[in-house]
Design a protein around this motif. Structure first.
Motif, short mmCIF file in Angstrom:
data_model
loop_
_atom_site.label_atom_id
_atom_site.label_comp_id
_atom_site.label_asym_id
_atom_site.label_seq_id
_atom_site.Cartn_x
_atom_site.Cartn_y
_atom_site.Cartn_z
N ILE A 106 -2.50 8.00 -1.53
CA ILE A 106 -2.13 7.11 -0.15
C ILE A 106 -3.63 6.36 -0.10
O ILE A 106 -4.38 6.30 0.09
CB ILE A 106 -1.79 8.13 0.94
N GLY A 107 -2.57 5.56 0.81
CA GLY A 107 -3.71 3.71 1.16
C GLY A 107 -3.89 3.25 -0.38
O GLY A 107 -4.14 2.08 -0.62
N ARG A 114 2.13 4.42 1.39
CA ARG A 114 2.53 5.32 3.00
C ARG A 114 1.66 6.37 3.03
O ARG A 114 3.52 7.03 2.10
CB ARG A 114 2.87 4.50 3.68
N ASN A 115 2.30 7.46 3.91
CA ASN A 115 1.64 8.11 3.98
C ASN A 115 3.09 9.38 4.20
O ASN A 115 3.60 10.63 4.22
CB ASN A 115 1.17 8.84 5.02
N HIS A 116 4.20 8.33 4.13
CA HIS A 116 5.74 8.77 4.78
C HIS A 116 6.75 7.80 4.43
O HIS A 116 6.68 6.91 3.87
CB HIS A 116 6.08 8.72 6.33
N ASN A 117 8.11 8.11 4.29
CA ASN A 117 9.48 7.27 3.89
C ASN A 117 10.53 8.55 4.25
O ASN A 117 11.17 9.57 4.23
CB ASN A 117 9.00 7.41 2.38
N TRP A 135 1.12 -1.49 -0.63
CA TRP A 135 0.29 0.12 0.02
C TRP A 135 0.88 1.42 -0.01
O TRP A 135 2.20 1.51 0.40
CB TRP A 135 -0.83 0.29 1.55
#
Lengths: 79, 151
Positions: free
Chosen positions: B87-88, B36-39, B34
């Motif tokens: 996102i998602g 995701r909202n950060h890296n 999926w």
């Protein structure tokens, strides 16, 4: 001289400013072709680049033939 | 038949789950990747995946063929998204069936790991600050191992 087609993806496509180009070159290996294009475009430092000829991975020493379709493959990031 | 595909449209695992159904199967293992909202400590707002489809499908099929050679599995399939994802969103799905669960889990893990490291797919992250970057391609001079560049 051989006539080849090159396709660029991702970071290289954005750097070069187009996805495809046709080129007539004196290069005899795909490594020499990369060096010639690097001279022209000053490719960004992206780590280990691989190369495909006619939709198969090849060594940098692979010979370049008339009509070859060449893709340089910067580090991948699927998933 | 091909065991690896790209999808330019959003898809659900249920769209492909029937491809791995088999009467001999006692277990089904799957992996969903999926967005995701950060890296790496940064806020991510969306992703773009770009693929070299002709070679990617060949290499993806080679990965699945290796899984069949290494593990006693019944069926396996992998689908990877291309294009702009939020996102998602589902980015990649792997489904594997086997008579017994150990082989299904192991083959599923093998396929996703090899797809991530070998199949010519590139990921561009767009950050909360408005900038963007191609993952694994942003090399600082100190990161570049000697001799890693092509000739």
């Amino acid at each position: 001289m051989v006539a080849v087609q090159i396709e660029y993806f991702a970071v290289l496509r954005e750097h070069v400013g187009r996805a495809r180009e046709d080129l007539t070159t004196a290069a005899t290996t795909v490594g020499q072709l990369y060096a010639e294009l690097d001279q022209r475009y000053a490719f960004p430092e992206v780590g280990r680049v691989k190369v495909a000829v006619n939709d198969e991975f090849r060594d940098w020493t692979a010979p370049l033939k008339d009509g070859d379709f060449v893709v340089f493959i910067p580090p991948v990031a699927g998933g | 038949m091909s065991h690896f595909a790209f999808s330019r449209e959003a898809f659900a695992p249920e769209d492909f789950r029937a491809l791995v159904a088999d009467p001999v199967a006692g277990g089904y293992a799957s992996f969903e990747g999926w967005v995701r909202n950060h890296n790496a400590g940064r806020g991510v707002v969306r992703l773009e995946y770009e693929g070299y489809a002709a070679l990617g499908i060949k290499e993806g099929n080679r990965v699945v063929a290796e899984a069949f050679a290494r593990f006693p599995i019944a069926r396996a399939h992998c689908v990877h998204r291309l294009g702009v994802l939020d996102i998602g969103d589902l980015a990649v799905w792997v489904g594997v069936t086997a008579a017994h669960r150990d082989a299904a889990f192991a083959a599923c893990r093998y396929i996703i790991d090899e797809v991530k490291s070998r199949v010519p797919i590139w990921k561009k992250e767009h950050y909360a600050e408005g900038d963007s970057g191609w993952i694994n391609c942003e090399v600082r001079p100190a990161d570049a191992p000697a001799g890693s560049a092509p000739p």
